[in-house]
Design a protein around this motif. Structure first.
Motif, PDB file in Angstrom:
ATOM      1  N   ILE A  89       0.814  -1.221   0.000  1.00 31.74           N
ATOM      2  CA  ILE A  89       0.000   0.000   0.000  1.00 31.74           C
ATOM      3  C   ILE A  89       0.851   1.276   0.000  1.00 31.74           C
ATOM      4  CG2 ILE A  89      -2.009  -1.077   1.057  1.00 31.74           C
ATOM      5  CD1 ILE A  89      -1.122   0.093   3.722  1.00 31.74           C
ATOM      6  N   LEU A  90       2.169   1.095   0.086  1.00 32.39           N
ATOM      7  CA  LEU A  90       3.146   2.187   0.010  1.00 32.39           C
ATOM      8  C   LEU A  90       2.984   3.212   1.129  1.00 32.39           C
ATOM      9  CD1 LEU A  90       3.011   2.786  -3.858  1.00 32.39           C
ATOM     10  CD2 LEU A  90       4.528   1.273  -2.613  1.00 32.39           C
ATOM     11  N   LYS A  91       2.680   2.740   2.337  1.00 37.14           N
ATOM     12  CA  LYS A  91       2.538   3.625   3.492  1.00 37.14           C
ATOM     13  C   LYS A  91       3.265   3.040   4.698  1.00 37.14           C
ATOM     14  CE  LYS A  91      -1.776   5.845   2.267  1.00 37.14           C
ATOM     15  NZ  LYS A  91      -3.077   6.262   2.736  1.00 37.14           N
ATOM     16  N   CYS A  92       3.591   3.942   5.639  1.00 38.49           N
ATOM     17  CA  CYS A  92       4.234   3.514   6.887  1.00 38.49           C
ATOM     18  C   CYS A  92       3.171   2.893   7.795  1.00 38.49           C
ATOM     19  CB  CYS A  92       4.881   4.687   7.602  1.00 38.49           C
ATOM     20  SG  CYS A  92       6.327   5.326   6.762  1.00 38.49           S
ATOM     21  N   LEU A  93       3.395   1.665   8.225  1.00 40.09           N
ATOM     22  CA  LEU A  93       2.462   0.990   9.146  1.00 40.09           C
ATOM     23  C   LEU A  93       3.203   0.509  10.362  1.00 40.09           C
ATOM     24  CD1 LEU A  93       0.380  -1.152   6.664  1.00 40.09           C
ATOM     25  CD2 LEU A  93      -0.247   1.018   7.688  1.00 40.09           C
TER      26      LEU A  93
END
Length: 107
Positions: free
Chosen positions: A103-107
């Motif tokens: 999803i190309l996000k920081c989690l």
């Protein structure tokens, strides 16, 4: 006897004339060359001063100095971008999170 010395006198006088003429031309040429060199040197010095002034006015940001440094981003923020088959990194995720490349996000 006089006839044997006459060619020797002519040769010595011609050599003396050649030496005197060559010294005068060398002196004149060296003065012309030094004038041209000094003018060229002045132009080069002026050009270098202009370049130095431009470099003084251009400030290098601390971020630009660190070549391998990637800025940090917040949790939930986009941390990567997909470019065809490749994924490029935009920023580093904070501690405790990692970049999810699905999803190309920081989690």
């Amino acid at each position: 006897m006089l006839s044997s010395r006459l060619p020797l006198v002519y040769v010595s006088l011609s050599l003396l004339m050649l030496l005197v003429c060559s010294e005068e031309t060398v002196g004149v040429r060296s003065a012309e060359i030094s004038d041209n060199n000094s003018q060229e040197e002045k132009e080069l010095i002026e050009a270098l001063q202009e370049v130095l002034e431009k470099l003084k006015s251009k400030r290098i940001l601390p971020l630009d100095k660190k070549l391998g440094w990637v800025p940090s981003c917040d949790a939930g923020e986009q941390c990567a971008i997909r470019k065809g088959a490749r994924i490029g990194k935009l920023c580093n995720c904070p501690r405790g999170t990692s970049c999810n490349f699905y999803i190309l996000k920081c989690l």
